[in-house]
Design an enzyme around this catalytic site. Structure first.
Site, PDB file in Angstrom:
ATOM      1  N   ASN A   1       0.936  -1.312  -0.070  1.00 29.96           N
ATOM      2  CA  ASN A   1      -0.175  -0.113   0.207  1.00 29.96           C
ATOM      3  C   ASN A   1       1.179   1.324  -0.093  1.00 29.96           C
ATOM      4  O   ASN A   1       1.360   1.526   1.071  1.00 29.96           O
ATOM      5  CB  ASN A   1      -0.918   0.017   1.311  1.00 29.96           C
TER       6      ASN A   1
ATOM      7  N   TYR B   1      -8.603  15.297  -6.387  1.00 31.69           N
ATOM      8  CA  TYR B   1      -7.597  14.905  -7.167  1.00 31.69           C
ATOM      9  C   TYR B   1      -6.365  16.154  -7.578  1.00 31.69           C
ATOM     10  O   TYR B   1      -5.293  16.010  -7.597  1.00 31.69           O
ATOM     11  CB  TYR B   1      -8.050  14.346  -8.456  1.00 31.69           C
ATOM     12  N   ALA B   2      -7.125  17.183  -7.734  1.00 29.94           N
ATOM     13  CA  ALA B   2      -6.303  18.608  -8.216  1.00 29.94           C
ATOM     14  C   ALA B   2      -5.515  18.869  -7.081  1.00 29.94           C
ATOM     15  O   ALA B   2      -4.334  19.061  -7.455  1.00 29.94           O
ATOM     16  CB  ALA B   2      -7.379  19.463  -8.633  1.00 29.94           C
TER      17      ALA B   2
ATOM     18  N   ILE C   1      -5.630  11.090 -21.259  1.00 24.93           N
ATOM     19  CA  ILE C   1      -4.493   9.747 -21.846  1.00 24.93           C
ATOM     20  C   ILE C   1      -5.686   8.755 -21.895  1.00 24.93           C
ATOM     21  O   ILE C   1      -6.475   8.597 -20.922  1.00 24.93           O
ATOM     22  CB  ILE C   1      -3.596   9.553 -20.818  1.00 24.93           C
TER      23      ILE C   1
END
Length: 256
Positions: free
Chosen positions: A73, A165-166, A198
């Protein structure tokens, strides 16, 4: 003829050792393959070493290099250090670290739970700290190394529904620049790659209309391939980028 043969036999990463997090599939796997084709021995982690990870091991071994996968992890500080210790025991050195492990838990900020925030920050950003912290003494003893961390176009521009996320990917950029300044005197380089849209398994599963909307925002009018990100990682891992450090290279078809 002799000169051509020398050029053809030259490998950018021959006999080097790379540790890549989250590399059983996707961009991480393509980075591992790009490195292995250039003679690099590969250690990679994933949350579990399942059939998919074993297939990746086999593909990498077919390149004629030493390969080992580790179940770990990346968000766990102690586990990251244990992996690095094991890689040193198995391979003897670590020349390249690629912080690739990452997840998304997308939702609007007002609906985002504390758990969704913490999960993304821990897996995406804390994991990069964990492994960078663990390899630093190794690379300092070696008087050299290349640390490559995967950021995102979202870490530069932000995006609605991806505050966690940003934030994690923007943190990667700041971490990278700081590490480059701290460790540059020891011959250690740190750079980030910020991919745009992507075409991974995750993005290919999006509805066709959503895909079209994303592509319409890209001047090159197509999504990028994981292999195109991997080529940039190869450049940053090799001596071709020997004076490149503290940089963020965007791979987004002029999206930003």
């Amino acid at each position: 003829m002799v000169n051509d043969q020398i050029v053809n036999n030259f490998m950018l990463l021959e006999s080097k050792v790379a540790l890549i997090t989250g590399a059983a599939r996707g961009i991480g796997k393509q980075i591992a393959l790009a490195f292995a084709r250039e003679g690099c021995n590969i250690a990679f982690t994933d949350l579990e070493i399942n059939d998919q990870a074993e297939e990746t091991v086999a593909e990498l071994e077919a390149c004629g290099v030493k390969v080992k996968a580790y179940a770990s992890n990346a968000a766990d500080f102690d586990a990251a250090h244990q992996v690095v210790e094991q890689v040193i025991a198995d391979f003897g050195r670590i020349d390249i670290l690629v912080n690739n492990a990452g997840i998304t838990r997308d939702t609007l900020l007002m609906r985002m739970t504390e758990q969704q925030w913490d999960q993304v920050i821990n897996v995406n950003l804390k994991s990069a700290f964990n492994f960078t912290h663990a390899v630093t003494p190794v690379m300092m003893r070696q008087r050299g190394g290349s640390i490559i961390s995967l950021s995102s176009v979202v870490g530069i521009n932000g995006n609605a529904g991806q505050a966690n996320y940003a934030a994690s990917k923007a943190g990667i950029i700041a971490l990278t620049k700081s590490v480059a300044k701290e460790l540059g005197a020891r011959g250690i380089r740190a750079n980030a790659i910020a991919p745009g849209f992507i075409l991974t398994d995750m993005t290919k599963a999006l509805p066709e209309e959503t895909l079209k909307q994303f592509v319409s925002m890209i001047p090159m009018k197509r999504g990028g391939e994981p292999e195109e990100v991997a080529k940039v990682a190869l450049f940053l891992a090799s001596d071709l980028s020997s004076y490149v450090s503290g940089q963020v290279i965007q791979v987004n078809g002029a999206m930003v």
